[in-house]
Design an enzyme around this catalytic site. Sequence first.
Site, PDB file in Angstrom:
ATOM      1  N   LYS A  65       0.831  -1.205   0.000  1.00 16.79           N
ATOM      2  CA  LYS A  65       0.000   0.000   0.000  1.00 16.79           C
ATOM      3  C   LYS A  65       0.868   1.259   0.000  1.00 16.79           C
ATOM      4  CE  LYS A  65      -2.238  -1.268   3.734  1.00 16.79           C
ATOM      5  NZ  LYS A  65      -1.682  -2.636   3.881  1.00 16.79           N
ATOM      6  N   THR A  66       1.869   1.289   0.861  1.00 20.25           N
ATOM      7  CA  THR A  66       2.760   2.453   0.915  1.00 20.25           C
ATOM      8  C   THR A  66       3.599   2.554  -0.350  1.00 20.25           C
ATOM      9  OG1 THR A  66       2.851   2.348   3.333  1.00 20.25           O
ATOM     10  CG2 THR A  66       4.604   3.564   2.236  1.00 20.25           C
ATOM     11  N   ASP A 110      -1.378   7.352   5.978  1.00 18.55           N
ATOM     12  CA  ASP A 110      -1.306   5.940   6.339  1.00 18.55           C
ATOM     13  C   ASP A 110      -2.191   5.685   7.556  1.00 18.55           C
ATOM     14  OD1 ASP A 110      -0.536   3.329   6.158  1.00 18.55           O
ATOM     15  OD2 ASP A 110       1.469   3.625   7.011  1.00 18.55           O
ATOM     16  N   THR A 159      -5.588  -0.989   6.929  1.00 21.35           N
ATOM     17  CA  THR A 159      -5.701  -2.433   7.091  1.00 21.35           C
ATOM     18  C   THR A 159      -7.105  -2.822   7.552  1.00 21.35           C
ATOM     19  OG1 THR A 159      -4.853  -2.228   9.347  1.00 21.35           O
ATOM     20  CG2 THR A 159      -3.256  -2.718   7.615  1.00 21.35           C
ATOM     21  N   ARG A 218       6.875  -7.843   2.537  1.00 20.68           N
ATOM     22  CA  ARG A 218       7.613  -7.300   3.678  1.00 20.68           C
ATOM     23  C   ARG A 218       8.238  -8.420   4.493  1.00 20.68           C
ATOM     24  NH1 ARG A 218       4.109  -3.608   7.302  1.00 20.68           N
ATOM     25  NH2 ARG A 218       4.338  -2.248   5.487  1.00 20.68           N
TER      26      ARG A 218
END
Length: 342
Positions: A65-66, A110, A159, A218
């Site tokens: 997402k980032t 975020d 999320t 990640r």
Amino acid sequence: MAREPIVTESPLGEDPERDLRPQRIADMVGQREVMQRLDIVLDAARKRGEPLGHILFDGPPGLGKTTFATCIPREMNVPLVTSSGPALKAPKDLIPYLTNLEEGAVLFIDEIHRMPKPVEEYLYTAMEDFRLDIVLGEGVNARTINLKLKQFTLIGATTRAGMLSGPLRDRFHIREHLGFYTVEELVEIIRRNSRKLQIPLTDEAAVEIARRSRGTPRVANNRLRWVRDYADSKAGGSATLEVARAALLMAGVDVLGLDKQDRGYLETIIRVFGGGPVGVDAVAHTMNLATDTLSDEVEPFLLRSELVVRTPRGRVVTTKAYQHLQIKPIEKPKETDQRMFE
């Protein structure tokens, strides 16, 4: 005191640890359908010479997402300003971000679901009409100033999309859900990043790391870094299949990607609660952990892996979990026969 907006320049610098994150959408692996739709809206916005519509990315942590939020401004050649939901505690914290935005800039928030309701409501007119309504004074002496904003793009990442209010969700023109990655996609990510980190990594080792990375880039990158450290310390810097397996074994990561906490969760339900059903609060208290830690960090992967299921009565460990842990299922006691007491 209001926070100063954080402006991120287009290049992220020369730090290889940070450069594991792709710099352009074309460099990204996975999420192909999302990328195809974004390519269309980016191309259309460039042709019209207009700012991009507001975008909301949702999905589990670590799926990109980032990365999307930082790549999109580069594609549009506009500045990026970043913040987070927990940092915006009151409307006054949001005002400097909005009033200092350049024409067409991207504001990335975020964990947008963690914004307080008053801050969220302040965004409504800003997103829809590019206007801020600032109230000065109180009571009969109060007056409202309508402050015109430059057109901008808001990108939100969450999320927990369900925690966003309907009015805020509806103001995002584009909503994209990011899903988990395949082993093949993670292998490609690991191969690329091993070259960036200058790790001699065999194809078999890349596959092994990918299989144990929970479908999450990640996690794959973190486990790649650990294998690199282990290889530098114990194997002369070369990451073979044997070295990768030894490194992951030392880290407590098994063939399914479960770590010690995951296995402890399953073993607690089996050993203490007979395999379930049991409420998550009871498991958390037994393990001396916060309930949020289990529900947010541990359970999602176990549920997705079909190692545990949620029932109306609580969590129940599945046959697959017993087989993975090599534990024989405990036979449930039958209902007590009344004749025993007669």
